[in-house]
Design a protein around this motif. Sequence first.
Motif, PDB file in Angstrom:
ATOM      1  N   ARG A 151       0.839  -1.206   0.000  1.00 50.67           N
ATOM      2  CA  ARG A 151       0.000   0.000   0.000  1.00 50.67           C
ATOM      3  C   ARG A 151       0.872   1.253   0.000  1.00 50.67           C
ATOM      4  O   ARG A 151       0.622   2.201  -0.746  1.00 50.67           O
ATOM      5  CB  ARG A 151      -0.933  -0.021   1.207  1.00 50.67           C
ATOM      6  CG  ARG A 151      -2.068   1.005   1.154  1.00 50.67           C
ATOM      7  CD  ARG A 151      -3.087   0.749   2.264  1.00 50.67           C
ATOM      8  NE  ARG A 151      -3.708  -0.561   2.123  1.00 50.67           N
ATOM      9  CZ  ARG A 151      -4.697  -0.831   1.287  1.00 50.67           C
ATOM     10  NH1 ARG A 151      -5.204   0.111   0.519  1.00 50.67           N
ATOM     11  NH2 ARG A 151      -5.198  -2.055   1.225  1.00 50.67           N
ATOM     12  N   THR A 152       1.890   1.268   0.844  1.00 57.39           N
ATOM     13  CA  THR A 152       2.814   2.400   0.880  1.00 57.39           C
ATOM     14  C   THR A 152       3.568   2.529  -0.436  1.00 57.39           C
ATOM     15  O   THR A 152       3.726   3.634  -0.979  1.00 57.39           O
ATOM     16  CB  THR A 152       3.802   2.240   2.046  1.00 57.39           C
ATOM     17  OG1 THR A 152       3.076   2.219   3.276  1.00 57.39           O
ATOM     18  CG2 THR A 152       4.815   3.374   2.079  1.00 57.39           C
ATOM     19  N   LEU A 153       4.056   1.409  -0.966  1.00 55.92           N
ATOM     20  CA  LEU A 153       4.802   1.440  -2.223  1.00 55.92           C
ATOM     21  C   LEU A 153       3.929   1.968  -3.357  1.00 55.92           C
ATOM     22  O   LEU A 153       4.374   2.790  -4.172  1.00 55.92           O
ATOM     23  CB  LEU A 153       5.315   0.043  -2.565  1.00 55.92           C
ATOM     24  CG  LEU A 153       6.457  -0.475  -1.684  1.00 55.92           C
ATOM     25  CD1 LEU A 153       6.715  -1.949  -1.968  1.00 55.92           C
ATOM     26  CD2 LEU A 153       7.727   0.344  -1.912  1.00 55.92           C
ATOM     27  N   ALA A 154       2.682   1.507  -3.431  1.00 55.70           N
ATOM     28  CA  ALA A 154       1.794   1.970  -4.498  1.00 55.70           C
ATOM     29  C   ALA A 154       1.572   3.472  -4.394  1.00 55.70           C
ATOM     30  O   ALA A 154       1.683   4.213  -5.387  1.00 55.70           O
ATOM     31  CB  ALA A 154       0.467   1.224  -4.434  1.00 55.70           C
ATOM     32  N   ARG A 155       1.271   3.936  -3.188  1.00 57.61           N
ATOM     33  CA  ARG A 155       0.945   5.360  -3.021  1.00 57.61           C
ATOM     34  C   ARG A 155       2.114   6.254  -3.422  1.00 57.61           C
ATOM     35  O   ARG A 155       1.951   7.216  -4.176  1.00 57.61           O
ATOM     36  CB  ARG A 155       0.550   5.608  -1.558  1.00 57.61           C
ATOM     37  CG  ARG A 155       0.421   7.097  -1.196  1.00 57.61           C
ATOM     38  CD  ARG A 155      -0.332   7.298   0.094  1.00 57.61           C
ATOM     39  NE  ARG A 155      -1.730   6.932  -0.084  1.00 57.61           N
ATOM     40  CZ  ARG A 155      -2.268   5.804   0.334  1.00 57.61           C
ATOM     41  NH1 ARG A 155      -1.551   4.909   0.968  1.00 57.61           N
ATOM     42  NH2 ARG A 155      -3.542   5.551   0.114  1.00 57.61           N
ATOM     43  N   PHE A 156       3.294   5.957  -2.928  1.00 62.83           N
ATOM     44  CA  PHE A 156       4.411   6.879  -3.139  1.00 62.83           C
ATOM     45  C   PHE A 156       5.131   6.640  -4.468  1.00 62.83           C
ATOM     46  O   PHE A 156       5.760   7.563  -4.990  1.00 62.83           O
ATOM     47  CB  PHE A 156       5.352   6.840  -1.946  1.00 62.83           C
ATOM     48  CG  PHE A 156       4.747   7.502  -0.728  1.00 62.83           C
ATOM     49  CD1 PHE A 156       4.726   8.881  -0.608  1.00 62.83           C
ATOM     50  CD2 PHE A 156       4.152   6.742   0.260  1.00 62.83           C
ATOM     51  CE1 PHE A 156       4.150   9.495   0.482  1.00 62.83           C
ATOM     52  CE2 PHE A 156       3.561   7.345   1.361  1.00 62.83           C
ATOM     53  CZ  PHE A 156       3.557   8.729   1.484  1.00 62.83           C
ATOM     54  N   ARG A 157       5.033   5.442  -5.036  1.00 60.91           N
ATOM     55  CA  ARG A 157       5.544   5.266  -6.391  1.00 60.91           C
ATOM     56  C   ARG A 157       4.704   6.034  -7.404  1.00 60.91           C
ATOM     57  O   ARG A 157       5.229   6.602  -8.365  1.00 60.91           O
ATOM     58  CB  ARG A 157       5.576   3.779  -6.748  1.00 60.91           C
ATOM     59  CG  ARG A 157       6.821   3.063  -6.243  1.00 60.91           C
ATOM     60  CD  ARG A 157       6.783   1.592  -6.561  1.00 60.91           C
ATOM     61  NE  ARG A 157       8.025   0.929  -6.183  1.00 60.91           N
ATOM     62  CZ  ARG A 157       8.147  -0.359  -5.948  1.00 60.91           C
ATOM     63  NH1 ARG A 157       7.082  -1.153  -6.065  1.00 60.91           N
ATOM     64  NH2 ARG A 157       9.311  -0.884  -5.605  1.00 60.91           N
TER      65      ARG A 157
END
Length: 397
Positions: free
Chosen positions: A322-328
């Motif tokens: 979830r974090t990777l998707a948001r900030f990528r």
Amino acid sequence: MSESFGELLRAHRVAAGLSMGQLAKLIHYSKGYLSKIENDLKPPTPTVARLCDGVLDVGGLLVEAATRGPLPGDVRGLGRRQVLVAGTMLGVGAFTGGARTVPDEQVIVGMRTSFEQLRGIGLHASPHVVLDPLHALQQTVHGLARENSGPVGDRLLQLAARIAEYTGWMCQEAGDEQGALWWTRHASELSRAAGDPDIASYAFVREAGLALYRQDAAATINLAQQAQWIGRAGSRVLALAARREAQGHALAGDRTAAERAFGRAADQMESAVDGPYPVLGSTAPDPLELARGWALSDLGLNTEAAELLERQLALVPATSRRTLARFRVRQSLALALSGEVDESCRALAAALDDAAHVDSATVRTDLRQLARTLGRWHNHGAVREIYPDLRRQLSHR
């Protein structure tokens, strides 16, 4: 106790030596609006009740008074904790069945472990996967809290509040803003009943996040600032509130104010100590620097933003999808806005698989903005190649 909310508010305001105008200024509402509430011409919203309660430091009496209404039975003589724990305002169903023994430490730890497992699933799965189990677990823990007084009951209430807060976040991720607000406010009331000030303040951080996604800079700043001065939150919550305030200032284009707020956030985070309950907010290795990258993009400093996000994303574990998707996606947007179209498409390609797994409404908000930006280069080879996958992601819901 038959006093109305307005009568109680007036009594406590006068006892605190504040004029109506002074109180209105402290809670950032107009004097006219506050006058209508004090004269019982308007009912108080939960937010106003919490703000007045915090400023006047009356230990939840005004929060309790705001919950009164057409309730089953006569609950007006109950104390603050009884009203909140009963769940009358919050609509939580009764914990049915016969009398239960006091849960021992193993039971409480087991329920906390169940919550942590659901949070772990929420890192890399659709919010719809965990929402029903979260509802069931929260009702069970809340029910046990109602049946147990003293330290055991308070510990259960604190855990119930943490579960409710995370349920609100999953509602936001599922695109249900009203559900997000409801569960966040539920968590706030439970934490007040348990004597835990963190979530009562963190509720404003969560609402500030909703305002941020609406691109409402003023509301983001105001709510985040309220989180910092209402109640007695711990250092981690104050850090997350200052971080959200910084993002609001960046959205408003004020870099100086954003940097000041980020500085306060860093100071608070340095002194933060994890308590006995699951931590609030992001579990990313450095949530402040990820937010700073986001803020730099909002300030128009997209090259700096992309570079910072690249460094920070390398520290995020692969399980935190979830974090990777948001900030990528944010990194891809910063690259596109700085004219680095090929790099933007490469970052987007890395983000789409994670975005598909976590099924996040907030990530899709950013993907729509990214689609509009990349659309300016619709004839570019890399854009033509990635656009079908991007469209599929956006048409998912």
